[in-house]
Design an enzyme around this catalytic site. Structure first.
Site, PDB file in Angstrom:
ATOM      1  N   TRP A 313       1.582  -1.016  -0.014  1.00  0.00           N
ATOM      2  CA  TRP A 313      -0.144   0.219  -0.148  1.00  0.00           C
ATOM      3  C   TRP A 313       1.017   1.655   0.107  1.00  0.00           C
ATOM      4  O   TRP A 313       0.182   2.621  -0.787  1.00  0.00           O
ATOM      5  CB  TRP A 313      -0.977   0.037   1.065  1.00  0.00           C
ATOM      6  CG  TRP A 313      -1.740   0.920   1.154  1.00  0.00           C
ATOM      7  CD1 TRP A 313      -2.973   1.657   1.089  1.00  0.00           C
ATOM      8  CD2 TRP A 313      -1.660   2.630   1.891  1.00  0.00           C
ATOM      9  NE1 TRP A 313      -3.331   2.756   1.316  1.00  0.00           N
ATOM     10  CE2 TRP A 313      -2.851   3.588   1.724  1.00  0.00           C
ATOM     11  CE3 TRP A 313      -0.669   2.503   2.479  1.00  0.00           C
ATOM     12  CZ2 TRP A 313      -2.694   4.510   2.408  1.00  0.00           C
ATOM     13  CZ3 TRP A 313      -0.489   4.002   3.384  1.00  0.00           C
ATOM     14  CH2 TRP A 313      -1.791   4.957   2.974  1.00  0.00           C
ATOM     15  N   HIS A 314       1.938   1.248   0.744  1.00  0.00           N
ATOM     16  CA  HIS A 314       2.891   2.745   0.636  1.00  0.00           C
ATOM     17  C   HIS A 314       3.713   2.707  -0.406  1.00  0.00           C
ATOM     18  O   HIS A 314       3.960   4.071  -0.810  1.00  0.00           O
ATOM     19  CB  HIS A 314       3.971   1.961   1.932  1.00  0.00           C
ATOM     20  CG  HIS A 314       3.461   2.834   2.956  1.00  0.00           C
ATOM     21  ND1 HIS A 314       2.416   1.928   4.180  1.00  0.00           N
ATOM     22  CD2 HIS A 314       3.198   3.259   4.231  1.00  0.00           C
ATOM     23  CE1 HIS A 314       1.717   2.315   5.175  1.00  0.00           C
ATOM     24  NE2 HIS A 314       2.411   3.977   5.473  1.00  0.00           N
ATOM     25  N   GLY A 315       4.120   1.289  -1.442  1.00  0.00           N
ATOM     26  CA  GLY A 315       4.729   1.923  -2.338  1.00  0.00           C
ATOM     27  C   GLY A 315       4.732   0.490  -3.076  1.00  0.00           C
ATOM     28  O   GLY A 315       4.394  -0.382  -2.934  1.00  0.00           O
ATOM     29  N   PHE A 458       2.190   8.900  -1.234  1.00  0.00           N
ATOM     30  CA  PHE A 458       1.996   6.890  -0.923  1.00  0.00           C
ATOM     31  C   PHE A 458       0.655   6.513  -1.016  1.00  0.00           C
ATOM     32  O   PHE A 458       0.209   7.361  -0.990  1.00  0.00           O
ATOM     33  CB  PHE A 458       2.104   6.576   0.673  1.00  0.00           C
ATOM     34  CG  PHE A 458       3.309   7.099   0.994  1.00  0.00           C
ATOM     35  CD1 PHE A 458       5.202   6.408  -0.019  1.00  0.00           C
ATOM     36  CD2 PHE A 458       4.362   7.611   2.224  1.00  0.00           C
ATOM     37  CE1 PHE A 458       6.482   6.468   0.873  1.00  0.00           C
ATOM     38  CE2 PHE A 458       5.574   8.307   2.330  1.00  0.00           C
ATOM     39  CZ  PHE A 458       6.555   7.904   0.943  1.00  0.00           C
TER      40      PHE A 458
END
Length: 458
Positions: A313-315, A458
């Protein structure tokens, strides 16, 4: 105008919107705020506003069908099955859209990734699940649902508010006290962003310009600590600004950070860090998988999946997957092996967090795996066989240049300090301090290009 930390937002968009919002009759405020939210998003993403509007209408259509099936005192089994089926379809479409745009951003062009899509898609997923579970007990109207999905303080980077927390069916209480409290939270967040996070960002940029292979071991540790503080005050600052605007508009304050660096374990750290995201994964992924009420093996598998998804999810880089896997491994080990020992000696637990968390942020920050290996080689030179590299000149110079920001950051990481300032926020000295912070921040913004919030990507 997308950034809260911009002169256009501070002196044009926000005051104009607040002026209209406060003056118009209560029954029209929802529509004023909805229009302002769409204008805010369109000013930064004029093309992708169509994605946000389209996703809003599709999700409302599913919600309306589910509400119709749920009307009456008792539901037949076929109604329950149909509602769940609609929820699965809605959630699947939201996930598919999120994955599709993420893939376009990775494999085609990052400009094809709509701003804030992870945050508003998570809102849409939780909304559909809450409808079926009965957490949304008032029949939602189009204007209310659209406002929830597009609310401008949260649409870009959260916090991820639940639908029932917004109380969209109730008239908002507006007054000078709410306006004043909201402004204080906003100014505190602005100062954290502009006067702390943006200054510490220069240190990390300098290390990248020098080249990780050329920095000394002490400077590598200083850089890791600096990036940890930079990310914290950037996102905590954003969350305070977003929640401060929400309070000005008559909503409740949503806490997204609760002094994570005072934690005694990694698991506790992430219960205090980005709390709305953590609770989202807990309620909509971890608990449906079985949570912690299962065998040790199943518990480990549940946590591993949650943290794998958190990393993705963050990257889109491999480093984010590694970051999620490392944190998942630490939390699994705490749950199954040594967590009970950390709980017995709180000081050891806190030192453990202060050592491990900056190292994980290094993984988070460096997308190139080779460069990440070089940086860890500077942090732990004996392991890499290079020996400790000490350059008194670089550590002295950077320590002198950034020492005041580290001291200020450390002070704000102490829960008692921030709690004292919050409890005495009506004290004239605190108000004066916030006024100084505001105008110094404005001056800083006026003479610099301004850095975007880190979590925008992000």
């Amino acid at each position: 105008m997308v950034s809260f930390a911009s002169l256009g937002f501070l002196f044009r968009f926000l005051p104009i919107l607040l002026f209209i919002y406060f003056l118009c009759p209560a029954r029209f405020r929802q529509w004023v705020l909805l229009a302002g939210s769409l204008i805010f998003y369109a000013s930064g993403e004029p093309v992708f506003i169509l994605v946000l509007v389209g996703a809003t209408l599709v999700n409302y259509g599913f919600a309306r069908s589910m509400v119709k099936l749920g009307e009456g005192f008792s539901l037949h089994e076929w109604q329950k099955r149909r509602r769940k089926s609609l929820m699965v379809w809605a959630v699947s479409l939201n996930v598919l859209a999120l994955v599709a745009f993420k893939c376009l951003g990775v494999f085609v062009d990052n400009a094809l990734l709509p701003m804030g899509i992870s945050f508003y898609m998570f809102k849409m997923i939780s909304f559909q699940a809450d409808l079926v579970r009965g957490d949304v007990w008032i029949k939602p109207k189009l204007g209310q649902v659209a406002l929830y999905f597009t609310l401008f303080p949260q649409v870009v980077s959260g916090p991820i508010m639940r639908y029932h927390e917004g109380e969209f069916d109730q008239e908002k209480i507006l007054g000078t006290e709410q306006l004043e409290d909201g402004m204080k939270y906003f100014v505190a967040g602005l100062g954290m962003k502009v006067l702390l996070a943006d200054r510490l960002a220069i240190l990390w940029n300098d290390l990248q310009m020098i080249g990780f292979q050329s920095i000394s071991t002490p400077l590598a540790w200083l850089g890791a600590a600096g990036y940890s503080m930079q990310l914290y005050f950037d996102f905590w600052g954003y969350s305070l600004m977003a929640s401060g605007v929400m309070v000005m508009l008559g909503f409740h304050f949503i806490e997204n950070f609760h002094h994570p660096y005072a934690s005694k374990s990694i698991a506790e750290f992430y219960r205090r860090w980005h709390m709305t995201l953590g609770s989202w994964f807990r309620d909509y992924v971890y608990i449906p998988l079985g949570g912690s009420r299962c065998s040790g093996g199943r518990l480990a598998a549940n946590l591993a999946l949650v943290w794998l998804l958190t990393g993705i999810w963050h990257g889109n880089g491999v480093n984010y997957v590694i970051w999620g896997a490392v944190l998942g491994a630490f939390i699994i080990l705490e749950k199954l092996v040594y967590g009970k020992y950390l709980a017995k000696i709180p000081v050891v637990g806190n030192l453990y967090v202060l050592l491990v968390i900056p190292l994980t942020w290094v993984i988070f920050a460096i997308t190139n795996i080779r460069q990440m290996g070089i940086y860890f080689g500077r942090l732990f030179p004996f392991i890499g066989g290079a020996g400790i590299a000490v350059n008194p000149q670089d550590i002295a110079r950077y320590g002198k240049n950034y020492g005041v920001y580290f001291i200020a950051g450390i002070i704000l990481c102490v829960p008692a300090v921030f709690r004292f300032l919050e409890e005495h926020r009506k004290n004239p000295l605190v108000i004066g301090l916030l006024a100084v912070i505001f105008w110094v921040s404005v001056y800083s913004l006026s003479v610099s290009a301004g850095n975007p919030f880190m979590y925008l990507k992000f």
